[in-house]
Design a protein around this motif. Structure first.
Motif, PDB file in Angstrom:
ATOM      1  N   VAL A 470      -2.815  -4.575   0.412  1.00 13.26           N
ATOM      2  CA  VAL A 470      -1.866  -5.595  -0.027  1.00 13.26           C
ATOM      3  C   VAL A 470      -2.589  -6.587  -0.919  1.00 13.26           C
ATOM      4  N   THR A 471      -1.980  -6.911  -2.029  1.00 10.02           N
ATOM      5  CA  THR A 471      -2.424  -8.094  -2.772  1.00 10.02           C
ATOM      6  C   THR A 471      -1.264  -9.079  -2.775  1.00 10.02           C
ATOM      7  N   ALA A 472      -1.582 -10.339  -2.610  1.00  8.68           N
ATOM      8  CA  ALA A 472      -0.554 -11.374  -2.507  1.00  8.68           C
ATOM      9  C   ALA A 472      -1.098 -12.656  -3.113  1.00  8.68           C
ATOM     10  N   SER A 473      -0.365 -13.211  -4.086  1.00  7.56           N
ATOM     11  CA  SER A 473      -0.821 -14.461  -4.686  1.00  7.56           C
ATOM     12  C   SER A 473      -0.681 -15.618  -3.714  1.00  7.56           C
ATOM     13  N   THR A 474       0.158 -15.437  -2.712  1.00  8.02           N
ATOM     14  CA  THR A 474       0.307 -16.422  -1.641  1.00  8.02           C
ATOM     15  C   THR A 474       0.744 -15.684  -0.390  1.00  8.02           C
ATOM     16  N   PRO A 475       0.340 -16.109   0.797  1.00  7.06           N
ATOM     17  CA  PRO A 475       0.788 -15.397   2.003  1.00  7.06           C
ATOM     18  C   PRO A 475       2.303 -15.432   2.132  1.00  7.06           C
ATOM     19  N   ALA A 476       2.865 -14.342   2.648  1.00  9.18           N
ATOM     20  CA  ALA A 476       4.324 -14.270   2.802  1.00  9.18           C
ATOM     21  C   ALA A 476       4.664 -13.303   3.918  1.00  9.18           C
ATOM     22  N   GLU A 477       5.767 -13.584   4.597  1.00  8.34           N
ATOM     23  CA  GLU A 477       6.208 -12.701   5.671  1.00  8.34           C
ATOM     24  C   GLU A 477       7.203 -11.684   5.124  1.00  8.34           C
ATOM     25  N   PHE A 478       6.921 -10.448   5.325  1.00  6.78           N
ATOM     26  CA  PHE A 478       7.854  -9.365   5.014  1.00  6.78           C
ATOM     27  C   PHE A 478       7.411  -8.142   5.802  1.00  6.78           C
ATOM     28  N   SER A 479       8.213  -7.085   5.709  1.00  8.93           N
ATOM     29  CA  SER A 479       7.908  -5.860   6.450  1.00  8.93           C
ATOM     30  C   SER A 479       7.448  -4.763   5.496  1.00  8.93           C
ATOM     31  N   VAL A 480       6.523  -3.972   5.975  1.00 12.85           N
ATOM     32  CA  VAL A 480       6.183  -2.712   5.304  1.00 12.85           C
ATOM     33  C   VAL A 480       6.650  -1.592   6.229  1.00 12.85           C
ATOM     34  N   PHE A 481       7.506  -0.749   5.711  1.00  8.79           N
ATOM     35  CA  PHE A 481       8.036   0.381   6.483  1.00  8.79           C
ATOM     36  C   PHE A 481       7.342   1.656   6.017  1.00  8.79           C
ATOM     37  N   LEU A 482       6.818   2.410   6.957  1.00  4.11           N
ATOM     38  CA  LEU A 482       6.120   3.659   6.634  1.00  4.11           C
ATOM     39  C   LEU A 482       6.894   4.831   7.232  1.00  4.11           C
ATOM     40  N   ARG A 483       7.158   5.833   6.396  1.00  4.18           N
ATOM     41  CA  ARG A 483       7.884   7.015   6.893  1.00  4.18           C
ATOM     42  C   ARG A 483       6.950   7.857   7.771  1.00  4.18           C
TER      43      ARG A 483
END
Ligand SMILES: [Zn+2]
Length: 622
Positions: A470-483
């Motif tokens: 993950v690269t993120a210019s600022t921390p953020a909450e979200f989900s990563v879904f993996l099949r």
């Protein structure tokens, strides 16, 4: 023996594309990228498509196919492309014919023209390459110059519905993805000219009414029943109800109605075009909101699965068989036309992508993966002389060869699907991002004031390990879904080295929700179960060897078919160290492959090269 773990090193420099301006979940992305136009609302879907420009593919077979197709299309002669249109309109015809099916007197003159504009527009959305735009522009302007009100092009033309359908998607894609200024005007004029030559409704194959003004006996192989999808898209993208009306006019009720009731309407039908038609069922559901069309599409998908080969391909001799008849197994003896690969995969991907977006059910992603790695990714490359891959061959004496004629239908769909791998690999929702296909690539997206990317590094499908940074210019909450594929028992994952203690159920999307920050890393392992899959219930001993997502095809020597093989020796096949994309079953230390054979070499379809092979083997106990 597994290949070494992938190199998980993260890119030092982010590559923010010029058009990566959409938030990860911009509803109706197609509309968001189009110039101002009315926007008829399609039903919302659980998952949304990402934009072409949001995904980079690393070097590998998928990106190689994209580049090869793009280069062929860019180098096609403009005069050759336009010649059938000019000839039929009795205009001067400078330059040479392209040849084969495309030629003025070919089997399907100019049929892929619209598909090539479509593919180039999608490729332009990825690359923003000026030469690609210039080619699209020359093709559209040259074609527009051949349009005249009498529509001579369509007189005595065998496939008016087919070519109009492909022109429709090409011109709407040129509008949406390349922002071509006249594409929609040209579509409107093309529609005016085509309409007198279209039947009053979707015509089944071989039905041939003779109507006033046009003899439809010439059109017994036309595919008007595929038309609603692209007409609904034209309506969505232009707001012009004319296209919605056309879409509704060509809805193939006599096909969709029994499917919606759970009756199998597939057997005997031309396979590719009737899977392509199911894209119209999905768009009819999205555009009109009638659940009947969704039931037709989902039921049809189940019926297709019931008669698929282990590769995910279907339709021997281009037709659906009667399930339970044993016809699939019998096809292995002599039907070299086992699966119409680029066209079939393109239609299959579209259908599965619609159903995945609508239902969020990963089984559709599993199916895309199966078809991707075992069929279309192994298509021989499209060549500038029109050499095209058409049929995958699943017989006991198979070879991976080009089609006999130049520029067949599959030369139209291969560039389209090669462009679409990007939008098939990742999806998004309000909760986050979905990783659907495992292949080396990067997804990028922006949110208000922030920029993110997910970089996937993997040797999959040759190795079970997948690394996501993950690269993120600022921390953020979200989900990563993996099949988690249905075959992946015992899958495991870590986040920043910490083992996720949950049981990852096969056949689901695993959600990882957290506050993501720059440098976070996910590592996923999908253990490759090795299994044998019978071709059908009537031939229980005729089996394909499958490991993880890959069918392993056995290499043959010369023209001989292979002897029966021991089940245990096959299941113990090992990936070699010397050539990582080859497996060996049996050896001097582990005999049992049958008379005269000490070891069997097996490779995935993509890695066959010119080697004769067989997809299925007769398996004996022991
Ligand atoms: Zn085809």
């Amino acid at each position: 023996m597994k290949t070494p773990r992938p190199n998980c090193s993260r890119r030092d420099v982010l590559r923010w594309g010029a058009t990566a301006t959409a938030a990860i979940c911009t509803r109706r992305i197609a509309l968001a990228t189009a110039p101002a136009a009315p926007s008829p609302a399609f039903r919302p879907t659980l998952l949304d498509q990402v934009q072409y420009a949001q995904v980079d593919l690393d070097p590998g077979p998928a990106q190689q196919q994209f580049v090869q197709c793009q280069q062929v299309l860019l180098n096609l002669s403009d005069d050759g492309l336009l010649r059938p249109f000019r000839f039929r309109e009795e205009m001067p015809t400078p330059g040479d014919e392209l040849g084969g099916w495309y030629s003025t007197d070919g089997f399907a003159a100019a049929c892929p023209f619209g598909q090539w504009i479509s593919a180039l527009a999608r490729m332009y959305a990825v690359t923003h390459d000026p030469a690609t735009y210039a080619k699209i522009d020359r093709m559209i302007r040259g074609y527009a110059a051949t349009l005249e009100p009498r529509g001579k092009f369509y007189q005595n033309y065998a496939f008016p519905g087919y070519i109009y359908d492909k022109l429709s998607i090409g011109l709407t894609d040129a509008h949406v993805f390349a922002h071509h200024p006249t594409a929609l005007d040209v579509l409107a004029r093309s529609t005016d000219i085509a309409l007198p030559y279209l039947p009053p409704k979707a015509m089944p194959h071989q039905e041939s009414p003779i109507l006033a003004g046009e003899n439809f006996t010439r059109h017994v192989w036309d595919e008007t029943y595929t038309m609603p999808e692209n007409q609904f898209l034209a309506w969505q993208r232009t707001g012009n109800p004319r296209y919605r009306n056309l879409a509704q006019r060509f809805i193939f009720h006599e096909y969709f109605d029994p499917l919606s009731r759970g009756e199998n309407a597939l057997p005997g039908r031309h396979a590719y075009s009737h899977v392509n038609a199911l894209g119209s069922a999905a768009t009819a559901y999205l555009a009109l909101g009638d659940e009947k069309y969704l039931r037709a599409a989902t039921n049809a998908f189940d019926f297709i699965q019931q008669q698929s080969y282990a590769t995910g391909g279907w339709g021997p001799r281009e037709h659906f068989i009667e399930p339970g008849s044993g016809a699939l197994g019998e096809s292995l003896n002599s039907v070299h036309a086992s699966f119409e690969t680029p066209c079939g995969a393109y239609a299959h991907f579209k259908l599965a992508r619609y159903l995945l977006r609508i239902t969020a059910n990963p089984r559709y992603g599993d199916s895309m993966e199966q078809v991707f790695f075992n069929t279309v990714l192994g298509a021989r490359p499209l060549e500038l002389d029109g050499s095209s891959f058409y049929y995958s061959d699943y017989t006991f004496k198979a070879k991976r060869t080009y089609f006999g004629a130049k520029w067949p239908c599959c030369s139209g769909t291969l560039p389209q699907i090669a462009a679409d791998y990007r939008i098939s690999a990742y999806f998004c929702s309000q909760r986050g991002v979905y990783v659907n296909l495992y292949l080396p690539s990067t997804l990028r997206w922006n949110a208000p004031g922030a920029q993110f990317s997910l970089r996937q590094t993997t040797a999959y499908p040759y190795d079970s390990q997948i690394c996501l940074d993950v690269t993120a210019s600022t921390p953020a909450e979200f989900s990563v879904f993996l099949r988690i594929p249905a075959w992946a028992r015992g899958a495991s994952l870590t986040t920043n080295g910490m083992r996720d203690s949950r049981h990852l159920e096969a056949g689901t999307f695993a959600e990882i929700r957290r506050q993501w920050k720059n440098g976070d890393r996910i590592e996923l392992d999908l253990p490759f179960a090795t299994r044998l899959q019978a071709v059908d219930a009537q031939h229980p001993d005729v089996m394909a060897l499958v490991t993880g997502p890959l069918v392993l095809m056995a290499l043959r020597d010369g023209d001989a078919a292979l002897e029966p093989v021991s089940r245990n020796a096959l299941l113990a096949a090992d990936q070699t160290t010397a050539q990582a994309h080859e497996w060996i079953a049996g050896s001097e230390n582990r005999p049992g492959l049958g008379s005269g054979a000490n070891a069997l070499r097996l490779r995935p379809f993509v890695d066959l090269g010119d080697a004769p092979y067989t997809t299925y083997l007769t398996v004996v106990t022991g």
